[in-house]
Motif scaffolding. Structure first.
Motif, PDB file in Angstrom:
ATOM      1  N   PRO A  63       3.418   7.943 -18.195  1.00  0.00           N
ATOM      2  CA  PRO A  63       3.389   6.999 -17.166  1.00  0.00           C
ATOM      3  C   PRO A  63       4.667   6.629 -16.949  1.00  0.00           C
ATOM      4  O   PRO A  63       4.874   5.771 -16.055  1.00  0.00           O
ATOM      5  N   ASP A  64       5.842   6.990 -17.361  1.00  0.00           N
ATOM      6  CA  ASP A  64       7.372   6.389 -17.286  1.00  0.00           C
ATOM      7  C   ASP A  64       7.948   7.252 -16.187  1.00  0.00           C
ATOM      8  O   ASP A  64       7.756   8.242 -16.074  1.00  0.00           O
ATOM      9  N   ILE A  65       8.444   6.488 -15.100  1.00  0.00           N
ATOM     10  CA  ILE A  65       8.916   7.476 -13.862  1.00  0.00           C
ATOM     11  C   ILE A  65      10.505   6.557 -13.718  1.00  0.00           C
ATOM     12  O   ILE A  65      10.518   5.415 -13.474  1.00  0.00           O
ATOM     13  N   ALA A  90       8.101  -2.910 -14.262  1.00  0.00           N
ATOM     14  CA  ALA A  90       9.359  -2.347 -13.731  1.00  0.00           C
ATOM     15  C   ALA A  90      10.452  -3.011 -14.790  1.00  0.00           C
ATOM     16  O   ALA A  90      10.346  -4.051 -14.915  1.00  0.00           O
ATOM     17  N   LYS A  91      11.363  -2.177 -14.680  1.00  0.00           N
ATOM     18  CA  LYS A  91      12.669  -2.593 -15.449  1.00  0.00           C
ATOM     19  C   LYS A  91      13.682  -1.790 -14.826  1.00  0.00           C
ATOM     20  O   LYS A  91      13.736  -0.846 -13.733  1.00  0.00           O
ATOM     21  N   ARG A  92      14.998  -2.038 -14.950  1.00  0.00           N
ATOM     22  CA  ARG A  92      16.131  -1.284 -14.208  1.00  0.00           C
ATOM     23  C   ARG A  92      16.048   0.240 -14.439  1.00  0.00           C
ATOM     24  O   ARG A  92      16.036   0.721 -15.624  1.00  0.00           O
ATOM     25  N   GLY A  93      15.911   0.835 -13.596  1.00  0.00           N
ATOM     26  CA  GLY A  93      15.950   2.282 -13.573  1.00  0.00           C
ATOM     27  C   GLY A  93      14.539   2.905 -14.012  1.00  0.00           C
ATOM     28  O   GLY A  93      14.517   3.890 -14.075  1.00  0.00           O
ATOM     29  N   GLN A  94      13.617   2.066 -14.021  1.00  0.00           N
ATOM     30  CA  GLN A  94      12.466   2.669 -14.696  1.00  0.00           C
ATOM     31  C   GLN A  94      10.982   1.938 -14.332  1.00  0.00           C
ATOM     32  O   GLN A  94      11.017   0.796 -14.347  1.00  0.00           O
ATOM     33  N   ILE A  95      10.157   2.790 -13.846  1.00  0.00           N
ATOM     34  CA  ILE A  95       8.670   1.802 -13.553  1.00  0.00           C
ATOM     35  C   ILE A  95       7.674   2.729 -14.369  1.00  0.00           C
ATOM     36  O   ILE A  95       7.777   3.874 -14.668  1.00  0.00           O
ATOM     37  N   THR A  96       6.979   1.966 -14.862  1.00  0.00           N
ATOM     38  CA  THR A  96       5.793   2.335 -15.626  1.00  0.00           C
ATOM     39  C   THR A  96       4.527   2.039 -15.342  1.00  0.00           C
ATOM     40  O   THR A  96       3.965   0.839 -14.714  1.00  0.00           O
ATOM     41  N   ILE A  97       3.405   3.231 -14.982  1.00  0.00           N
ATOM     42  CA  ILE A  97       2.336   3.206 -14.424  1.00  0.00           C
ATOM     43  C   ILE A  97       1.375   2.455 -15.475  1.00  0.00           C
ATOM     44  O   ILE A  97       1.269   3.090 -16.750  1.00  0.00           O
ATOM     45  N   SER A 147       0.875  -1.200  -0.024  1.00  0.00           N
ATOM     46  CA  SER A 147      -0.017   0.144  -0.116  1.00  0.00           C
ATOM     47  C   SER A 147       0.966   1.176  -0.030  1.00  0.00           C
ATOM     48  O   SER A 147       0.637   2.305  -0.890  1.00  0.00           O
ATOM     49  N   ARG A 148       1.957   1.256   0.839  1.00  0.00           N
ATOM     50  CA  ARG A 148       2.896   2.632   0.728  1.00  0.00           C
ATOM     51  C   ARG A 148       3.745   2.788  -0.719  1.00  0.00           C
ATOM     52  O   ARG A 148       3.769   3.717  -0.992  1.00  0.00           O
ATOM     53  N   MET A 149       3.922   1.283  -0.981  1.00  0.00           N
ATOM     54  CA  MET A 149       4.575   1.861  -2.591  1.00  0.00           C
ATOM     55  C   MET A 149       3.642   2.367  -3.511  1.00  0.00           C
ATOM     56  O   MET A 149       3.809   2.958  -4.458  1.00  0.00           O
ATOM     57  N   ALA A 150       2.132   1.554  -3.357  1.00  0.00           N
ATOM     58  CA  ALA A 150       1.216   2.149  -4.488  1.00  0.00           C
ATOM     59  C   ALA A 150       0.821   3.740  -4.142  1.00  0.00           C
ATOM     60  O   ALA A 150       0.941   4.625  -5.209  1.00  0.00           O
ATOM     61  N   ARG A 151       0.998   4.025  -2.809  1.00  0.00           N
ATOM     62  CA  ARG A 151       0.868   5.458  -2.655  1.00  0.00           C
ATOM     63  C   ARG A 151       1.799   6.308  -3.264  1.00  0.00           C
ATOM     64  O   ARG A 151       1.477   7.487  -3.721  1.00  0.00           O
ATOM     65  N   TRP A 152       2.946   5.803  -2.969  1.00  0.00           N
ATOM     66  CA  TRP A 152       4.151   6.835  -3.361  1.00  0.00           C
ATOM     67  C   TRP A 152       4.303   6.716  -4.725  1.00  0.00           C
ATOM     68  O   TRP A 152       4.357   7.963  -5.193  1.00  0.00           O
ATOM     69  N   LEU A 153       4.058   5.565  -5.494  1.00  0.00           N
ATOM     70  CA  LEU A 153       3.941   5.828  -7.149  1.00  0.00           C
ATOM     71  C   LEU A 153       2.880   6.864  -7.443  1.00  0.00           C
ATOM     72  O   LEU A 153       3.394   7.329  -8.569  1.00  0.00           O
ATOM     73  N   LEU A 154       1.772   6.918  -6.878  1.00  0.00           N
ATOM     74  CA  LEU A 154       0.734   7.721  -7.277  1.00  0.00           C
ATOM     75  C   LEU A 154       0.918   8.898  -7.082  1.00  0.00           C
ATOM     76  O   LEU A 154       0.843  10.094  -7.828  1.00  0.00           O
ATOM     77  N   MET A 155       1.735   9.436  -5.926  1.00  0.00           N
ATOM     78  CA  MET A 155       2.224  10.811  -5.783  1.00  0.00           C
ATOM     79  C   MET A 155       3.333  11.086  -6.785  1.00  0.00           C
ATOM     80  O   MET A 155       3.487  12.436  -6.948  1.00  0.00           O
ATOM     81  N   VAL A 156       4.382  10.354  -7.159  1.00  0.00           N
ATOM     82  CA  VAL A 156       5.136  10.464  -8.077  1.00  0.00           C
ATOM     83  C   VAL A 156       4.594  11.027  -9.443  1.00  0.00           C
ATOM     84  O   VAL A 156       4.832  11.870 -10.005  1.00  0.00           O
ATOM     85  N   HIS A 157       3.583   9.968  -9.719  1.00  0.00           N
ATOM     86  CA  HIS A 157       2.662   9.843 -10.978  1.00  0.00           C
ATOM     87  C   HIS A 157       2.168  11.374 -11.207  1.00  0.00           C
ATOM     88  O   HIS A 157       2.068  11.935 -12.136  1.00  0.00           O
ATOM     89  N   ASP A 158       1.620  11.910 -10.085  1.00  0.00           N
ATOM     90  CA  ASP A 158       0.875  13.100 -10.032  1.00  0.00           C
ATOM     91  C   ASP A 158       1.897  14.614 -10.541  1.00  0.00           C
ATOM     92  O   ASP A 158       1.479  15.483 -11.014  1.00  0.00           O
ATOM     93  N   ARG A 159       2.980  14.219 -10.292  1.00  0.00           N
ATOM     94  CA  ARG A 159       4.079  15.145 -10.367  1.00  0.00           C
ATOM     95  C   ARG A 159       4.998  14.902 -11.492  1.00  0.00           C
ATOM     96  O   ARG A 159       5.792  15.779 -11.986  1.00  0.00           O
ATOM     97  N   THR A 160       4.732  14.225 -12.458  1.00  0.00           N
ATOM     98  CA  THR A 160       5.631  13.882 -13.716  1.00  0.00           C
ATOM     99  C   THR A 160       4.562  13.792 -15.049  1.00  0.00           C
ATOM    100  O   THR A 160       3.439  13.811 -14.757  1.00  0.00           O
TER     101      THR A 160
END
Length: 239
Positions: free
Chosen positions: A166-168, A201-208, A150-163
């Motif tokens: 879909p790629d982080i 997820a791959k090395r150095g990148q996460i895609t929502i 849940s913490r990971m999901a929350r944090w990824l959403l927060m980053v997604h809001d600011r980018t």
């Protein structure tokens, strides 16, 4: 609103009163902000405040064992230097770029003078600081009560809001800092979210892949701070 305000991606700069923007804009300096760029050092006077256009800055505290843990995050929705807005000169926390980007800096003394000149600017920036207080409280609640998924999901959403998109760009090392967990936990949780087809997820990148699914995975720990941001500032943060 002066047309020049529309050139800024930073939401605080875009939406503040035109006369307050005019107080700041002559003193804004464009900056490249690479990965790990230091925004603030703990117990050190803040010389510059940053309004990010892209990228993510993390506010991190030191655990007793010396490890970093994130206590706040800001991007193009806000600014750094909350302590300056509150009238202090430094913070006990470090702040650095966890996702590279660009932004505009303003000397602390210039921002202080602008806030002395304009009560509306001071009030506006104080409302943003209040949203950071709420975000920090939400993070504390999630860290104490939510499971790692849940913490990971929350944090990824927060980053997604600011980018944008879909790629982080994130490493497992940074994720472990952000969540305050060991790297093996990060790998395990990413696999769980991948198996649920919420991310890739791959090395150095996460895609929502499935934002709605991530919100469900956050189990109610995402949304309070985002709602308050919109209520206080009148700006939509969540997508």
């Amino acid at each position: 609103m002066p047309a020049s305000q529309f050139a800024f991606e930073n939401r605080l700069l875009r939406h503040m009163r035109a006369n307050d923007f005019e107080l700041l804009v002559p003193h804004l300096e464009a900056k490249n902000l690479p990965l790990r760029y230091v925004i603030e050092e703990s117990q050190t006077p803040v010389t510059d405040v940053y309004f990010l256009e892209t990228g993510i800055a993390s506010i991190v505290a030191k655990m007793p064992n010396g490890r970093d843990v994130e206590v706040g995050v800001s991007g193009n929705e806000g600014m750094t230097g909350s302590s300056v807005v509150l009238g202090a000169t430094q913070s006990p926390h470090d702040s650095y770029m966890q996702v590279a980007g660009v932004g505009h800096s303003i000397a602390t003394v210039r921002l202080q003078r602008a806030m002395e000149t304009s009560n509306t600017l001071r009030s506006y920036l104080l409302l943003y600081v209040q949203t950071m207080v709420i975000q920090t409280a939400s993070t504390a609640l999630a860290n104490s009560q939510a499971d790692v998924s849940s913490r990971m999901a929350r944090w990824l959403l927060m980053v997604h809001d600011r980018t944008h998109g879909p790629d982080i760009a994130l490493t497992h090392e940074f994720l472990s800092v952000m969540l305050g967990v060991r790297r093996p936990w990060v790998t395990e949780v990413l696999h769980i979210l991948e198996d649920k087809r919420l991310i890739r997820a791959k090395r150095g990148q996460i895609t929502i892949v499935d934002r709605t699914g991530l919100m469900a995975e956050a189990n109610g720990f995402y949304g309070v701070a985002e709602t308050e941001y919109k209520r206080l500032l009148g700006i939509s943060l969540a997508r």
